[in-house]
Design a protein around this motif. Structure first.
Motif, PDB file in Angstrom:
ATOM      1  N   HIS A   8       5.653   5.882  72.728  1.00  5.78           N
ATOM      2  CA  HIS A   8       4.988   6.880  73.573  1.00  5.78           C
ATOM      3  C   HIS A   8       4.612   8.052  72.671  1.00  5.78           C
ATOM      4  O   HIS A   8       5.488   8.800  72.213  1.00  5.78           O
ATOM      5  N   VAL A   9       3.330   8.176  72.386  1.00  4.43           N
ATOM      6  CA  VAL A   9       2.846   9.203  71.469  1.00  4.43           C
ATOM      7  C   VAL A   9       2.517  10.460  72.263  1.00  4.43           C
ATOM      8  O   VAL A   9       1.679  10.440  73.174  1.00  4.43           O
ATOM      9  N   LEU A  10       3.187  11.548  71.929  1.00  6.27           N
ATOM     10  CA  LEU A  10       2.950  12.836  72.571  1.00  6.27           C
ATOM     11  C   LEU A  10       2.392  13.790  71.526  1.00  6.27           C
ATOM     12  O   LEU A  10       3.107  14.253  70.643  1.00  6.27           O
ATOM     13  N   GLY A  11       1.087  14.049  71.598  1.00  6.66           N
ATOM     14  CA  GLY A  11       0.420  14.887  70.612  1.00  6.66           C
ATOM     15  C   GLY A  11      -0.959  14.333  70.325  1.00  6.66           C
ATOM     16  O   GLY A  11      -1.450  13.440  71.031  1.00  6.66           O
ATOM     17  N   ASP A  12      -1.587  14.863  69.300  1.00  6.07           N
ATOM     18  CA  ASP A  12      -2.909  14.398  68.902  1.00  6.07           C
ATOM     19  C   ASP A  12      -2.757  13.037  68.234  1.00  6.07           C
ATOM     20  O   ASP A  12      -2.210  12.920  67.146  1.00  6.07           O
ATOM     21  N   SER A  13      -3.261  11.996  68.890  1.00  4.33           N
ATOM     22  CA  SER A  13      -3.091  10.638  68.382  1.00  4.33           C
ATOM     23  C   SER A  13      -4.218  10.204  67.467  1.00  4.33           C
ATOM     24  O   SER A  13      -4.244   9.052  67.009  1.00  4.33           O
ATOM     25  N   GLY A  14      -5.163  11.107  67.168  1.00  6.11           N
ATOM     26  CA  GLY A  14      -6.230  10.783  66.228  1.00  6.11           C
ATOM     27  C   GLY A  14      -7.050   9.598  66.694  1.00  6.11           C
ATOM     28  O   GLY A  14      -7.553   9.567  67.818  1.00  6.11           O
ATOM     29  N   HIS A  15      -7.185   8.607  65.831  1.00  3.77           N
ATOM     30  CA  HIS A  15      -7.997   7.429  66.130  1.00  3.77           C
ATOM     31  C   HIS A  15      -7.169   6.276  66.710  1.00  3.77           C
ATOM     32  O   HIS A  15      -7.667   5.150  66.798  1.00  3.77           O
TER      33      HIS A  15
END
Length: 292
Positions: free
Chosen positions: A136-143
């Motif tokens: 679970h990515v919390l933040g700017d996940s870019g591409h």
């Protein structure tokens, strides 16, 4: 600079074999001389000249100090303190309940890039497909692209971090930086949220997890298939997860509660006072010498 070579391999400030052009992040690629095997020597000479006028030095982790002294050995004859960043928390969280057989929900906070492990995370998620764990990515996940086993929650405000974590209800945290972080505030924030952390044994992340026991470490550069297998194995070890959670609570009750911004300021204050005292002694010796 993250000290990554042209192949995204951490060099620690010592050039890896072969040609290549390392990219200094603070400048456009074409606005800086080629560091690898070339301008790095001039850069070190410039830093030695600038820093030799300082009375003392401070960094935030033992590994950071070792890397700096390895590259700039002339600094070794001056006081060089390790003063970690203090953080002040009003309260602490606890990890969501987890039972064997449930997919482990692993929170990955921050602005993710290849240097922060984004490519590796996508590859590992693709292998497991959410069967035994979910990122679970919390933040700017870019591409990065959402897929089974990889959930993207978007950006967050730092003062809302704890509330966002509570909404996601993860069981663990993860920091997959492939370079030697000098401290890593997101590690502090994950522990404050009650989450033991999976990371790589490099830099401050390695230093701090080893010291606290509040998580697990693997070697940097592990292939995606091996990391997926390792995380799946961890999901079958409830006793290990419980022990790491208890170590996280211990960190909250000790370092997290007592080493706040005021405690950090006290350590800086003591260092400044010592520097001032040493300067006063040195000045008096100079005066006495000239008078004699």
């Amino acid at each position: 600079m993250k000290l990554l070579d042209q192949d995204m391999v951490f060099c620690g400030g010592r050039c890896t074999p072969g040609p290549g052009r390392c990219r200094p992040e603070l400048w456009p690629a074409d606005a800086f001389p080629n560091l690898k095997h070339q301008f790095i020597h001039r850069w070190r000479a410039m830093m030695n000249e600038a820093l030799r006028h300082c009375d003392a030095y401070v960094t935030t982790s033992p590994t950071a100090r070792e890397i700096i002294l390895d590259a700039l050995p002339d600094l070794a004859d001056r006081p060089f303190e390790v003063i970690p960043h203090g953080r002040t928390f009003t309260d602490f969280g606890i990890a969501a309940p987890w039972q064997p057989g449930m997919p482990l929900k692993i929170l990955v906070p921050g602005n993710l890039s290849a240097a922060k492990g984004s490519i590796l995370i996508e590859a590992v998620a693709e292998i497991d497909g959410g069967r035994t764990f979910e990122f679970h990515v919390l933040g700017d996940s870019g591409h990065m692209t959402a897929r089974p086993g990889l959930v993207l929650h978007g950006r967050y405000q730092r003062d809302a971090f704890a509330a966002r974590v509570a909404e996601i209800a993860p069981h663990l945290g993860a920091i997959f930086s492939i370079w030697a972080e000098t401290y890593c505030h997101t590690l502090t924030e994950l522990w404050a949220a009650g989450l033991p952390v999976v990371g790589f044994d490099i830099g401050a992340v390695g230093d701090r997890i080893k010291e606290s026991g509040a998580g697990w470490l693997h070697h940097v550069g592990i292939p995606a298939a091996d990391l997926a297998q390792w995380l799946a194995h961890l999901a079958a070890l409830p006793d290990a997860i419980h022990a790491a959670r208890m170590a996280t609570v211990h960190w909250q009750d000790t370092v997290g509660r007592h080493y706040d911004t005021s405690a950090m300021a006290d350590r800086y204050g003591a260092l400044y006072a010592q520097v001032a005292k040493n300067r006063c002694v040195f000045t008096n010796l100079e005066i006495e010498g000239s008078a004699g």
